[in-house]
Scaffold this motif. Structure first.
Motif, PDB file in Angstrom:
ATOM      1  N   THR A   8       0.824  -1.187   0.000  1.00 50.16           N
ATOM      2  CA  THR A   8       0.000   0.000   0.000  1.00 50.16           C
ATOM      3  C   THR A   8       0.861   1.239   0.000  1.00 50.16           C
ATOM      4  O   THR A   8       1.976   1.246   0.487  1.00 50.16           O
ATOM      5  CB  THR A   8      -0.899   0.010   1.246  1.00 50.16           C
ATOM      6  OG1 THR A   8      -0.066   0.015   2.404  1.00 50.16           O
ATOM      7  CG2 THR A   8      -1.808  -1.199   1.280  1.00 50.16           C
ATOM      8  N   SER A   9       0.320   2.302  -0.535  1.00 49.68           N
ATOM      9  CA  SER A   9       1.058   3.566  -0.612  1.00 49.68           C
ATOM     10  C   SER A   9       0.357   4.698   0.128  1.00 49.68           C
ATOM     11  O   SER A   9       0.777   5.829   0.076  1.00 49.68           O
ATOM     12  CB  SER A   9       1.262   3.970  -2.078  1.00 49.68           C
ATOM     13  OG  SER A   9       0.019   4.066  -2.727  1.00 49.68           O
ATOM     14  N   SER A  10      -0.734   4.413   0.857  1.00 47.77           N
ATOM     15  CA  SER A  10      -1.447   5.473   1.549  1.00 47.77           C
ATOM     16  C   SER A  10      -0.720   5.922   2.808  1.00 47.77           C
ATOM     17  O   SER A  10      -0.499   7.100   3.025  1.00 47.77           O
ATOM     18  CB  SER A  10      -2.857   5.012   1.890  1.00 47.77           C
ATOM     19  OG  SER A  10      -2.810   3.830   2.663  1.00 47.77           O
ATOM     20  N   ALA A  11      -0.314   4.975   3.674  1.00 47.99           N
ATOM     21  CA  ALA A  11       0.352   5.344   4.906  1.00 47.99           C
ATOM     22  C   ALA A  11       1.710   5.969   4.689  1.00 47.99           C
ATOM     23  O   ALA A  11       2.041   6.947   5.336  1.00 47.99           O
ATOM     24  CB  ALA A  11       0.457   4.118   5.812  1.00 47.99           C
ATOM     25  N   ALA A 233      23.276  -4.255 -17.294  1.00 44.70           N
ATOM     26  CA  ALA A 233      21.925  -4.606 -17.736  1.00 44.70           C
ATOM     27  C   ALA A 233      20.965  -4.697 -16.554  1.00 44.70           C
ATOM     28  O   ALA A 233      19.834  -4.196 -16.623  1.00 44.70           O
ATOM     29  CB  ALA A 233      21.950  -5.926 -18.501  1.00 44.70           C
ATOM     30  N   SER A 234      21.399  -5.318 -15.467  1.00 46.46           N
ATOM     31  CA  SER A 234      20.542  -5.448 -14.283  1.00 46.46           C
ATOM     32  C   SER A 234      20.202  -4.089 -13.698  1.00 46.46           C
ATOM     33  O   SER A 234      19.056  -3.823 -13.314  1.00 46.46           O
ATOM     34  CB  SER A 234      21.231  -6.320 -13.233  1.00 46.46           C
ATOM     35  OG  SER A 234      21.491  -7.612 -13.732  1.00 46.46           O
ATOM     36  N   SER A 235      21.202  -3.200 -13.608  1.00 48.31           N
ATOM     37  CA  SER A 235      20.968  -1.875 -13.058  1.00 48.31           C
ATOM     38  C   SER A 235      19.973  -1.096 -13.913  1.00 48.31           C
ATOM     39  O   SER A 235      19.044  -0.469 -13.381  1.00 48.31           O
ATOM     40  CB  SER A 235      22.295  -1.110 -12.962  1.00 48.31           C
ATOM     41  OG  SER A 235      22.097   0.198 -12.468  1.00 48.31           O
ATOM     42  N   ALA A 236      20.133  -1.140 -15.232  1.00 46.48           N
ATOM     43  CA  ALA A 236      19.210  -0.429 -16.116  1.00 46.48           C
ATOM     44  C   ALA A 236      17.786  -0.970 -15.969  1.00 46.48           C
ATOM     45  O   ALA A 236      16.811  -0.208 -15.909  1.00 46.48           O
ATOM     46  CB  ALA A 236      19.679  -0.551 -17.564  1.00 46.48           C
ATOM     47  N   ILE A 237      17.670  -2.284 -15.892  1.00 45.26           N
ATOM     48  CA  ILE A 237      16.349  -2.901 -15.732  1.00 45.26           C
ATOM     49  C   ILE A 237      15.708  -2.473 -14.415  1.00 45.26           C
ATOM     50  O   ILE A 237      14.531  -2.105 -14.362  1.00 45.26           O
ATOM     51  CB  ILE A 237      16.476  -4.433 -15.819  1.00 45.26           C
ATOM     52  CG1 ILE A 237      16.796  -4.856 -17.252  1.00 45.26           C
ATOM     53  CG2 ILE A 237      15.190  -5.116 -15.335  1.00 45.26           C
ATOM     54  CD1 ILE A 237      17.137  -6.326 -17.398  1.00 45.26           C
ATOM     55  N   LEU A 238      16.472  -2.501 -13.333  1.00 45.00           N
ATOM     56  CA  LEU A 238      15.913  -2.198 -12.018  1.00 45.00           C
ATOM     57  C   LEU A 238      15.477  -0.742 -11.904  1.00 45.00           C
ATOM     58  O   LEU A 238      14.430  -0.442 -11.317  1.00 45.00           O
ATOM     59  CB  LEU A 238      16.933  -2.537 -10.932  1.00 45.00           C
ATOM     60  CG  LEU A 238      17.188  -4.041 -10.721  1.00 45.00           C
ATOM     61  CD1 LEU A 238      18.336  -4.255  -9.749  1.00 45.00           C
ATOM     62  CD2 LEU A 238      15.935  -4.738 -10.225  1.00 45.00           C
ATOM     63  N   TYR A 239      16.277   0.178 -12.439  1.00 49.38           N
ATOM     64  CA  TYR A 239      15.889   1.582 -12.374  1.00 49.38           C
ATOM     65  C   TYR A 239      14.546   1.805 -13.054  1.00 49.38           C
ATOM     66  O   TYR A 239      13.659   2.490 -12.516  1.00 49.38           O
ATOM     67  CB  TYR A 239      16.957   2.457 -13.043  1.00 49.38           C
ATOM     68  CG  TYR A 239      18.032   2.950 -12.104  1.00 49.38           C
ATOM     69  CD1 TYR A 239      17.940   4.205 -11.516  1.00 49.38           C
ATOM     70  CD2 TYR A 239      19.131   2.157 -11.796  1.00 49.38           C
ATOM     71  CE1 TYR A 239      18.929   4.661 -10.644  1.00 49.38           C
ATOM     72  CE2 TYR A 239      20.127   2.606 -10.938  1.00 49.38           C
ATOM     73  CZ  TYR A 239      20.013   3.852 -10.367  1.00 49.38           C
ATOM     74  OH  TYR A 239      20.984   4.297  -9.494  1.00 49.38           O
ATOM     75  N   VAL A 240      14.382   1.247 -14.238  1.00 51.73           N
ATOM     76  CA  VAL A 240      13.149   1.469 -14.984  1.00 51.73           C
ATOM     77  C   VAL A 240      11.979   0.723 -14.344  1.00 51.73           C
ATOM     78  O   VAL A 240      10.898   1.278 -14.134  1.00 51.73           O
ATOM     79  CB  VAL A 240      13.334   1.039 -16.453  1.00 51.73           C
ATOM     80  CG1 VAL A 240      12.004   1.087 -17.203  1.00 51.73           C
ATOM     81  CG2 VAL A 240      14.357   1.931 -17.138  1.00 51.73           C
ATOM     82  N   GLY A 247       6.306   3.673  -8.578  1.00 53.95           N
ATOM     83  CA  GLY A 247       6.274   5.124  -8.440  1.00 53.95           C
ATOM     84  C   GLY A 247       7.595   5.694  -7.965  1.00 53.95           C
ATOM     85  O   GLY A 247       8.417   5.004  -7.350  1.00 53.95           O
ATOM     86  N   VAL A 248       7.807   6.981  -8.262  1.00 55.02           N
ATOM     87  CA  VAL A 248       9.029   7.669  -7.837  1.00 55.02           C
ATOM     88  C   VAL A 248       8.822   8.190  -6.421  1.00 55.02           C
ATOM     89  O   VAL A 248       8.038   9.113  -6.186  1.00 55.02           O
ATOM     90  CB  VAL A 248       9.360   8.830  -8.800  1.00 55.02           C
ATOM     91  CG1 VAL A 248      10.620   9.559  -8.334  1.00 55.02           C
ATOM     92  CG2 VAL A 248       9.536   8.313 -10.222  1.00 55.02           C
ATOM     93  N   SER A 253      13.055   4.260  -3.740  1.00 54.77           N
ATOM     94  CA  SER A 253      14.510   4.459  -3.816  1.00 54.77           C
ATOM     95  C   SER A 253      15.243   3.579  -2.809  1.00 54.77           C
ATOM     96  O   SER A 253      16.318   3.047  -3.107  1.00 54.77           O
ATOM     97  CB  SER A 253      14.846   5.932  -3.583  1.00 54.77           C
ATOM     98  OG  SER A 253      14.264   6.749  -4.580  1.00 54.77           O
ATOM     99  N   ALA A 254      14.670   3.434  -1.625  1.00 55.53           N
ATOM    100  CA  ALA A 254      15.278   2.544  -0.631  1.00 55.53           C
ATOM    101  C   ALA A 254      15.273   1.108  -1.127  1.00 55.53           C
ATOM    102  O   ALA A 254      16.269   0.379  -0.980  1.00 55.53           O
ATOM    103  CB  ALA A 254      14.527   2.659   0.694  1.00 55.53           C
ATOM    104  N   ALA A 255      14.159   0.685  -1.721  1.00 55.89           N
ATOM    105  CA  ALA A 255      14.091  -0.666  -2.273  1.00 55.89           C
ATOM    106  C   ALA A 255      15.083  -0.845  -3.413  1.00 55.89           C
ATOM    107  O   ALA A 255      15.729  -1.898  -3.535  1.00 55.89           O
ATOM    108  CB  ALA A 255      12.672  -0.958  -2.762  1.00 55.89           C
TER     109      ALA A 255
END
Length: 469
Positions: A8-11, A233-240, A247-248, A253-255
């Motif tokens: 969830t993203s509400s709290a 390749a892994s880094s590019a995939i994970l960022y996107v 969501g941004v 970012s922590a994840a």
């Protein structure tokens, strides 16, 4: 990538973020992101994929791959499979006699008449032998095959046993329509259930596939360094994928930071494990590929496979841990960071236990035929575990599992550092949100994380006080 839990993203919207840890994390992520872009430019293969060297006596120019439709098929052939053209890319060289091996058993080979519908021989009807996987695939009239047609410069009129045409054999099964149906069903269900999140996840999946096909595989074919290619390749995939699907936000970012740390750990372990266990990376499919692309480092290819295979489950675990920290801080602002870390790790340990099963069973299911060797061969267990195929799956599982387990405390520590400490959380209202009726189930679940240190949720109204009494 693989993501099997609701977050969830509400709290988390009511939780402020500590400024200094936020700046440090964002700086690190920006540096890694820029390094990833630079790595893509430096490692991107120049030109197309290098031409493979085809094995076999026939030159590549004399080989074509037309498609055709099966007109008729005889369930059993009266000749040995070795007597006819039976080469295939999937290991379709059968063995044994043409007779069925027992009542109700599948035939070891079959004779099929196929009408070619593409290429220079379009309209011709040929007779081919089906053995190996083709004899056991349940092929019927109307199914379509990809054929391998080798033009023989000498003795073109050789008469093969069973009337099999020389120089032409089954290369693969055309599965375009059934695969498209299954893909459509998958997309429909994901979008219907996941709505916008599901659609964004599918877009991320398409990007991931494009990154692997357009960058990683060509770079490996050009004999590029395997581990840097896999990490970029892994880094590019994970960022996107992470920012697109979740969501941004600082929670994402922590994840992302925890996932990148887990990928680095997995890469180091994979390199060490492949080297110390003396794995060649050449299994059955790679054995067919090796003569065609001798420039490829198959040990590096195996290392890349281990890294890429762990991305989905790492994403799942890290986003869950980051969300857990945000939820805990939102409903319990009085917790110290040490207490918050301890309670979030309780959730993480439960997730680790279930995810380890996911990894192991996924590998076992994907290599069930290899596991079957342990049962069939009358050899000591330790001897069987040392076989290349089985040892490869063990190394995959162990490296992915260790990287997964270590990603949990990494992500938890990063997320805990980002949320405000107890004193800051107590001073402002944003970190102490009012709990509504809809939050009752969430609070009741989080209340189970209490320890003997004291009550996690002080009674705020008569209703909750009565429940606690």
């Amino acid at each position: 990538m693989g993501h099997g839990h609701a977050h969830t993203s509400s709290a988390p919207q009511d939780v402020s973020v500590a400024r200094t840890p936020k700046r440090i994390l964002l700086t690190i992520l920006v540096i890694i992101g820029v390094t990833t872009i630079v790595g893509l430019f430096l490692l991107w293969p120049a030109g197309g994929a290098p031409a493979g060297q085809r094995s076999g006596a026939a030159p590549a120019q004399a080989t074509t791959y037309p498609t055709g439709e099966i007109i008729s098929i005889a369930p059993e052939c009266s000749v040995a499979p070795s007597a006819g053209g039976s080469g295939s890319a999937t290991g379709g060289v059968g063995s044994g006699t043409g007779a069925a091996e027992g009542p109700g058993s599948a035939p070891s080979c079959a004779i099929a008449k196929v009408k070619i519908d593409s290429g220079q021989r379009a309209g011709d009807t040929v007779t081919i032998m089906l053995n190996g996987p083709f004899a056991h695939a349940g092929l019927r009239p109307g199914d379509r095959l990809e054929l391998m047609d080798v033009r023989l410069p000498t003795a073109p009129d050789i008469v093969q046993p069973g009337g099999v045409d020389p120089g032409i054999s089954a290369f693969g099964v055309v599965r375009t329509i059934p695969l498209a149906v299954w893909v459509g069903l998958f997309v429909l269900i994901v979008v219907a259930v996941g709505l916008l999140r599901g659609l964004l996840a599918l877009i991320g999946l398409v990007f991931s596939g494009a990154m692997i096909v357009m960058f990683m595989l060509p770079a490996l074919l050009h004999a590029g360094p395997a581990i840097p290619i896999a990490l970029v390749a892994s880094s590019a995939i994970l960022y996107v994928v992470l920012y697109l699907a979740h969501g941004v936000s600082m929670r994402t970012s922590a994840a992302l930071a925890g996932t990148l740390a887990g990928v680095v750990v997995t890469a180091i372990l994979a390199q060490l494990a492949v080297s110390t266990t003396r794995l060649s990376g050449i299994d059955e499919s790679a054995g067919f590929l090796a003569p065609m692309v001798p420039q490829v480092d198959f040990q590096g290819l195996l290392t890349c496979a281990i890294i890429i295979a762990g991305l989905g489950v790492l994403n799942d675990v890290t986003i869950t841990q980051s969300s857990s920290v945000w939820e805990l801080r939102a409903v319990a602002p009085e917790l110290s960071r040490r207490q918050l870390f301890g309670r979030a790790m309780r959730i993480g340990r439960d997730h680790i236990a279930s995810t380890i099963y996911t990894i192991v069973f996924a590998y076992v299911g994907a290599s069930l035929s290899v596991v079957l060797l342990l049962y069939v061969y009358n050899q000591p267990m330790l001897n069987m575990l040392s076989l290349e195929d089985i040892a490869t799956e063990i190394v995959r599982t162990l490296c992915s599992g260790i990287g997964l387990v270590l990603a949990v405390p990494f992500t938890t520590a990063i997320a805990v550092a980002l949320v405000p400490p107890r004193s800051a959380a107590d001073d402002g209202d944003p970190a102490s949100p009012e709990l509504h009726e809809d939050d009752a189930a969430k609070v009741e679940w989080l209340r189970t994380l209490r320890t003997v240190e004291g009550p996690l949720f002080p009674a705020t109204d008569a209703r909750t006080a009565g429940e606690r009494a």
